[in-house]
Design an enzyme around this catalytic site. Structure first.
Site, PDB file in Angstrom:
ATOM      1  N   ARG A 106       0.806  -1.229   0.000  1.00 60.48           N
ATOM      2  CA  ARG A 106       0.000   0.000   0.000  1.00 60.48           C
ATOM      3  C   ARG A 106       0.838   1.277   0.000  1.00 60.48           C
ATOM      4  NH1 ARG A 106      -3.294  -3.179   3.681  1.00 60.48           N
ATOM      5  NH2 ARG A 106      -5.121  -3.931   2.550  1.00 60.48           N
TER       6      ARG A 106
ATOM      7  N   LYS B  66       3.213  11.304 -11.411  1.00 59.17           N
ATOM      8  CA  LYS B  66       2.422  10.419 -12.254  1.00 59.17           C
ATOM      9  C   LYS B  66       3.138   9.076 -12.403  1.00 59.17           C
ATOM     10  CE  LYS B  66      -0.507  13.290 -15.194  1.00 59.17           C
ATOM     11  NZ  LYS B  66      -0.874  13.613 -16.587  1.00 59.17           N
TER      12      LYS B  66
ATOM     13  N   GLU C 299       9.593  17.202 -25.980  1.00 59.62           N
ATOM     14  CA  GLU C 299       8.896  17.589 -24.758  1.00 59.62           C
ATOM     15  C   GLU C 299       9.336  18.983 -24.326  1.00 59.62           C
ATOM     16  OE1 GLU C 299       5.888  16.514 -22.398  1.00 59.62           O
ATOM     17  OE2 GLU C 299       6.948  14.740 -23.120  1.00 59.62           O
TER      18      GLU C 299
ATOM     19  N   LYS D  74       7.230  22.966 -14.851  1.00 56.34           N
ATOM     20  CA  LYS D  74       6.384  21.843 -14.422  1.00 56.34           C
ATOM     21  C   LYS D  74       6.110  21.912 -12.920  1.00 56.34           C
ATOM     22  CE  LYS D  74       5.211  17.078 -14.855  1.00 56.34           C
ATOM     23  NZ  LYS D  74       5.385  15.804 -15.570  1.00 56.34           N
TER      24      LYS D  74
ATOM     25  N   GLU E  55      -4.246  17.126 -11.290  1.00 64.94           N
ATOM     26  CA  GLU E  55      -4.829  17.422 -12.594  1.00 64.94           C
ATOM     27  C   GLU E  55      -6.320  17.710 -12.528  1.00 64.94           C
ATOM     28  OE1 GLU E  55      -4.891  15.167 -16.743  1.00 64.94           O
ATOM     29  OE2 GLU E  55      -2.847  15.409 -16.015  1.00 64.94           O
TER      30      GLU E  55
ATOM     31  N   ARG F 214      -3.247  21.782 -14.397  1.00 59.99           N
ATOM     32  CA  ARG F 214      -2.220  20.807 -14.784  1.00 59.99           C
ATOM     33  C   ARG F 214      -2.488  20.205 -16.163  1.00 59.99           C
ATOM     34  NH1 ARG F 214       0.773  16.297 -10.944  1.00 59.99           N
ATOM     35  NH2 ARG F 214       1.781  15.165 -12.622  1.00 59.99           N
TER      36      ARG F 214
ATOM     37  N   ASN G   6      -0.544  18.713 -20.879  1.00 60.99           N
ATOM     38  CA  ASN G   6      -0.889  17.770 -21.941  1.00 60.99           C
ATOM     39  C   ASN G   6      -0.802  18.396 -23.331  1.00 60.99           C
ATOM     40  OD1 ASN G   6      -1.487  15.547 -20.219  1.00 60.99           O
ATOM     41  ND2 ASN G   6      -3.449  16.486 -19.713  1.00 60.99           N
TER      42      ASN G   6
ATOM     43  N   HIS H 208      -0.115  16.232 -26.302  1.00 61.50           N
ATOM     44  CA  HIS H 208      -0.164  14.834 -25.879  1.00 61.50           C
ATOM     45  C   HIS H 208      -1.360  14.050 -26.429  1.00 61.50           C
ATOM     46  CE1 HIS H 208       3.094  15.956 -23.272  1.00 61.50           C
ATOM     47  NE2 HIS H 208       3.161  14.744 -22.770  1.00 61.50           N
TER      48      HIS H 208
ATOM     49  N   HIS I  20       0.025  10.969 -28.135  1.00 65.89           N
ATOM     50  CA  HIS I  20      -0.179   9.580 -27.721  1.00 65.89           C
ATOM     51  C   HIS I  20      -0.732   8.746 -28.872  1.00 65.89           C
ATOM     52  CE1 HIS I  20      -0.391  10.508 -23.117  1.00 65.89           C
ATOM     53  NE2 HIS I  20       0.844  10.402 -23.560  1.00 65.89           N
TER      54      HIS I  20
ATOM     55  N   HIS J 202       8.178   8.878 -27.486  1.00 66.39           N
ATOM     56  CA  HIS J 202       7.156   9.710 -26.856  1.00 66.39           C
ATOM     57  C   HIS J 202       7.366  11.203 -27.107  1.00 66.39           C
ATOM     58  CE1 HIS J 202       4.295  11.227 -23.955  1.00 66.39           C
ATOM     59  NE2 HIS J 202       5.248  11.932 -23.389  1.00 66.39           N
TER      60      HIS J 202
END
Length: 338
Positions: A119, A141, A183, A219, A229, A233, A237, A240, A244, A256
């Site tokens: 956990r 993330k 990026e 960032k 997000e 935030r 993206n 993206h 993606h 990527h």
């Protein structure tokens, strides 16, 4: 040494040092672990595993190592299970630590393992690519891909520390460097000003650290205001949604960051950017060789529909450009995409 603080609910620092061999003392300052499990891939392990392992052992940590195959196609459930089994077999406790050594695939996978094993145990990130230094390592993330789409399984889970050295970029091949710059273009457009000017005038040894620091700070500033997000935030993206789709439609043959850069090029069609500024953006995309990668536009819409950010009423949030340095979120119906 450069230190940037991430003041979220569980705050941590991003450290840029002159060498990776100082990682041990920094880890000693943030975790009370007996064992550190280093998760890395078979590209990075020959370059940096011994340096990191030796530094950790020199300050008293027991170190175990898990080496996974390199590449986005291995960012999946099978690799997640392999890492989890490794942690359990080596009897890591809740006080122990997972240290991810590598690019974004490694930190995403290892971070999700850290978030879900027992956990939640400590996670430390040592990014070794430009893309992971300026983007993937910051913000918490974590997760992995499913056949239906990228990052469909995951959690927000902040690390205890991000530690790296710009020196690791000397071992990057051209593909990975270009991917990181893809990026980086995103940050140039979010920030405008000096960050965009550096991209436009050309990056070199004298200004590269400044550029990297500006990207990281951008960032951090966004993540601190919106950790999970809920709104702001989403600006991260930029490029993206189409990126993606480009990545998946190429069977991950397009890296990527390159896909993000090409996604930015595509989003210009939906933006209100003045023509002269759009031409400046396209010039930068060309300058850093992103147009050298080809993709099938006919497949994009199919994969855009699988995006995890798809919302109610069959819409998706697109990040569009009004001008360099000013982006906004626009809820767009899937049927209106081309």
């Amino acid at each position: 040494m450069t230190e940037l603080k991430v003041k979220v609910g569980n705050p941590y620092s991003v450290i840029l040092e002159d060498s990776l061999d100082k990682i041990g003392s920094y880890c000693k300052g943030v975790v009370q672990s007996e064992t550190i499990a280093v998760v890395t891939d078979d590209n990075v392990a020959p370059l940096y595993l011994d340096i990191v392992k030796s530094s950790l052992q020199s300050v008293g940590f027991r170190v175990v190592e898990c080496i996974i195959p390199a590449g986005e196609k291995y960012k999946n459930f099978d690799t997640y299970k392999k890492i989890i089994d490794f942690l359990a077999t080596n009897k890591l406790t809740r006080q122990d630590t997972v240290l991810s050594l590598g690019g974004g695939v490694v930190s995403d996978l290892a971070g999700f393992c850290a978030s879900s094993y027992l956990r939640g145990i400590n996670h430390i990130i040592v990014p070794t690519t430009l893309l992971s230094i300026i983007d993937a390592s910051i913000g918490g993330k974590t997760g992995f891909d499913l056949p239906q789409g990228k990052n469909l399984v995951g959690a927000f889970y902040q690390p205890k520390l991000v530690f790296t050295s710009i020196s690791v970029l000397k071992t990057l091949d051209n593909v990975n460097l270009i991917s990181g710059l893809g990026e980086g273009i995103k940050y140039g457009l979010l920030l405008g000003g000096r960050c965009f000017e550096l991209l436009e005038s050309g990056l070199n040894e004298d200004n590269f650290l400044e550029f990297v620091t500006l990207c990281i700070q951008c960032k951090i500033d966004i993540v601190v205001k919106d950790e999970k997000e809920g709104g702001l935030r989403k600006l991260l993206n930029l490029g993206h949604t189409f990126g993606h789709a480009i990545e998946i439609s190429s069977n991950f043959n397009i890296p990527h960051g390159v896909a993000v850069g090409l996604g930015i090029d595509k989003i210009l069609e939906y933006s209100t950017l003045p023509q002269k500024e759009a031409e400046r953006v396209k010039s930068i995309i060309k300058k850093y060789d992103l147009y050298n990668y080809m993709y099938d536009e006919n497949k994009l819409l199919e994969y855009v529909c699988m995006d995890k950010k798809r919302g109610k009423n069959d819409s998706i949030d697109l990040i569009v450009l009004d001008k360099i340095g000013k982006c906004r979120i626009v809820a767009t119906r899937i049927e209106d995409l081309q």
